[in-house]
Scaffold this motif. Structure first.
Motif, mmCIF file in Angstrom:
data_model
loop_
_atom_site.group_PDB
_atom_site.id
_atom_site.type_symbol
_atom_site.label_atom_id
_atom_site.label_comp_id
_atom_site.label_asym_id
_atom_site.label_seq_id
_atom_site.Cartn_x
_atom_site.Cartn_y
_atom_site.Cartn_z
ATOM 1 N N TYR A 54 0.823 -0.980 0.053
ATOM 2 C CA TYR A 54 -0.013 -0.026 -0.090
ATOM 3 C C TYR A 54 0.824 1.261 0.023
ATOM 4 C CZ TYR A 54 -3.354 3.543 2.033
ATOM 5 O OH TYR A 54 -4.153 4.375 2.066
ATOM 6 N N GLN A 55 1.924 1.274 0.973
ATOM 7 C CA GLN A 55 2.737 2.492 0.954
ATOM 8 C C GLN A 55 3.678 2.608 -0.320
ATOM 9 O OE1 GLN A 55 4.635 1.543 4.732
ATOM 10 N NE2 GLN A 55 4.076 3.335 5.583
ATOM 11 N N GLU A 56 4.188 1.497 -0.865
ATOM 12 C CA GLU A 56 4.874 1.673 -2.133
ATOM 13 C C GLU A 56 3.845 1.995 -3.312
ATOM 14 O OE1 GLU A 56 5.965 -2.386 -2.596
ATOM 15 O OE2 GLU A 56 7.766 -2.281 -1.311
ATOM 16 N N ARG A 57 2.808 2.194 -3.145
ATOM 17 C CA ARG A 57 1.846 2.612 -4.277
ATOM 18 C C ARG A 57 1.176 3.885 -4.102
ATOM 19 N NH1 ARG A 57 -1.532 -2.974 -5.545
ATOM 20 N NH2 ARG A 57 0.421 -4.415 -6.357
ATOM 21 N N GLY A 58 1.504 4.471 -2.894
ATOM 22 C CA GLY A 58 1.455 5.927 -2.514
ATOM 23 C C GLY A 58 0.182 6.260 -1.798
ATOM 24 N N GLY A 59 -0.350 5.116 -1.097
ATOM 25 C CA GLY A 59 -1.656 5.428 -0.287
ATOM 26 C C GLY A 59 -1.549 6.305 0.851
ATOM 27 N N VAL B 230 -7.823 -1.529 -0.201
ATOM 28 C CA VAL B 230 -7.658 -0.241 0.459
ATOM 29 C C VAL B 230 -7.225 0.720 -0.055
ATOM 30 C CG1 VAL B 230 -6.496 0.483 2.754
ATOM 31 C CG2 VAL B 230 -6.982 -1.791 2.703
ATOM 32 N N LEU B 231 -6.587 0.752 -1.228
ATOM 33 C CA LEU B 231 -6.242 1.818 -2.060
ATOM 34 C C LEU B 231 -7.466 2.588 -2.571
ATOM 35 C CD1 LEU B 231 -3.131 0.628 -3.804
ATOM 36 C CD2 LEU B 231 -3.282 2.439 -2.549
ATOM 37 N N LYS B 232 -8.420 1.605 -2.790
ATOM 38 C CA LYS B 232 -9.643 2.127 -3.437
ATOM 39 C C LYS B 232 -10.586 2.967 -2.564
ATOM 40 C CE LYS B 232 -10.095 -1.814 -6.809
ATOM 41 N NZ LYS B 232 -11.039 -2.900 -7.198
ATOM 42 N N ILE B 233 -10.436 2.356 -1.232
ATOM 43 C CA ILE B 233 -11.380 3.102 -0.046
ATOM 44 C C ILE B 233 -10.670 3.918 0.533
ATOM 45 C CG2 ILE B 233 -12.579 0.775 -0.108
ATOM 46 C CD1 ILE B 233 -11.243 0.365 2.604
ATOM 47 N N SER B 234 -9.249 4.194 0.548
ATOM 48 C CA SER B 234 -8.621 5.123 1.324
ATOM 49 C C SER B 234 -8.981 6.712 1.119
ATOM 50 C CB SER B 234 -7.059 4.942 1.043
ATOM 51 O OG SER B 234 -6.561 5.165 -0.055
ATOM 52 N N THR B 235 -9.397 6.874 -0.222
ATOM 53 C CA THR B 235 -9.866 8.287 -0.281
ATOM 54 C C THR B 235 -11.106 8.666 0.041
ATOM 55 O OG1 THR B 235 -10.670 7.662 -2.492
ATOM 56 C CG2 THR B 235 -8.157 8.350 -2.389
ATOM 57 N N LEU B 236 -11.886 7.819 0.521
ATOM 58 C CA LEU B 236 -13.042 8.179 1.013
ATOM 59 C C LEU B 236 -13.109 9.010 2.302
ATOM 60 C CD1 LEU B 236 -14.941 4.496 0.850
ATOM 61 C CD2 LEU B 236 -14.996 6.617 -0.766
ATOM 62 N N PRO C 249 -1.862 10.778 11.412
ATOM 63 C CA PRO C 249 -0.614 11.235 11.219
ATOM 64 C C PRO C 249 0.414 10.236 10.648
ATOM 65 C CG PRO C 249 -1.421 11.756 13.277
ATOM 66 C CD PRO C 249 -2.275 10.974 12.756
ATOM 67 N N LYS C 250 0.069 8.978 10.913
ATOM 68 C CA LYS C 250 0.925 7.965 10.451
ATOM 69 C C LYS C 250 -0.037 6.594 10.233
ATOM 70 C CE LYS C 250 2.178 6.007 14.627
ATOM 71 N NZ LYS C 250 3.293 5.544 15.518
ATOM 72 N N LEU C 251 0.547 5.697 9.401
ATOM 73 C CA LEU C 251 -0.294 4.523 8.914
ATOM 74 C C LEU C 251 -0.574 3.761 10.049
ATOM 75 C CD1 LEU C 251 -1.388 3.551 6.205
ATOM 76 C CD2 LEU C 251 0.528 1.894 6.205
ATOM 77 N N MET C 252 -1.749 3.393 10.415
ATOM 78 C CA MET C 252 -2.066 2.743 11.564
ATOM 79 C C MET C 252 -3.000 1.629 11.287
ATOM 80 S SD MET C 252 -2.424 5.747 14.506
ATOM 81 C CE MET C 252 -3.095 4.651 15.689
#
Length: 242
Positions: free
Chosen positions: A83-88, A119-125, A152-155
């Motif tokens: 997820y992080q590598e794809r810029g989420g 999660v990449l798809k829903i992360s922008t919601l 503040p950080k990925l959790m």
């Protein structure tokens, strides 16, 4: 004497236990065989307490809760990396896993890939997202929850959802029998107790604390056999008199 990591854990459990159980006065020592020794001032009365965790099942099987927890954490760690590598963006996420569909080791990376992609798809919601059985090709995942805000950080963390089984009486008896055979290896004590720990926070251990009235065990070298659930308290296993 410096305590080992295992003894530190046993001490934490024992400190909780002693809040619920009246113990004889004396000096408390943490050792091995038995795990706890309580000596009175004159060193005349010595109580030895052996401590063991009571799991619902052996941890050797791949489907056991002990092994599944490890697999679940591996899935989450791998999915986070993808997820992080794809810029989420940084979000808080809870992931639940299905007990009826245990994770096979060879499926870990596939599940992680599917999880990260979803999660990449829903992360922008911007609104909260809560979904049961979100991924058709990935039945191992049963629940995903995201509150819609950025963190503040990925959790990412496990969402614990499971049914609490009844106390496994045959397994308790098996453990008592196994521990009773080892008492001769203990340092000499005037009395010995067996303390079985059920950690409420561990799904691999949590059980409904009910010992059937009609159940008992053969007389053992232990003067008392106690089962302590860290949330609900103590029950005692009845031993048949010889």
């Amino acid at each position: 004497m410096q305590l080992t990591e295992n003894q530190k854990t046993e001490k934490e459990y024992f400190d909780l236990f002693r809040q619920h159980c009246e113990l004889p006065c004396g000096t408390i020592e943490f050792s091995d065989k038995p795990d706890v020794v309580i000596r009175d001032e004159d060193n005349r009365r010595i109580l030895g307490i052996e401590i063991a965790n009571l799991y619902n099942s052996d941890g050797d099987g791949q489907d056991s809760e002990q092994k599944q927890r490890v697999n679940r954490l591996k899935v989450i760690a791998s999915a986070e990396k993808i997820y992080q590598e794809r810029g989420g963006r940084s979000i808080q996420l809870f992931i639940g896993f299905c007990q009826k569909n245990p994770i096979k080791p060879k499926r870990i990376e596939r599940i992680a890939e599917d999880l990260a992609s979803h999660v990449l798809k829903i992360s922008t919601l911007s609104e909260a997202y809560h979904c049961h059985d979100p991924l058709d090709p990935t039945p191992e995942i049963s629940f995903i929850s995201h509150d819609g805000s950025e963190s503040p950080k990925l959790m990412w963390d496990l969402w614990h959802s499971y049914s609490t089984p009844l106390l496994n009486v045959p397994r308790v008896k098996e453990m008592i029998e196994r521990k009773a055979k080892k008492v001769r290896q203990y340092a000499p004590c005037g009395a010995n107790w067996l303390l079985l720990i059920v950690d409420f926070w561990d799904p691999a251990q949590d059980q409904w604390m009910h010992w059937p009235a009609e159940e008992s065990v053969e007389k053992t070298p232990f003067d008392r056999i106690l089962i302590f659930n860290t949330a609900t308290g103590i029950i005692e296993v009845l031993q048949r008199s010889q």
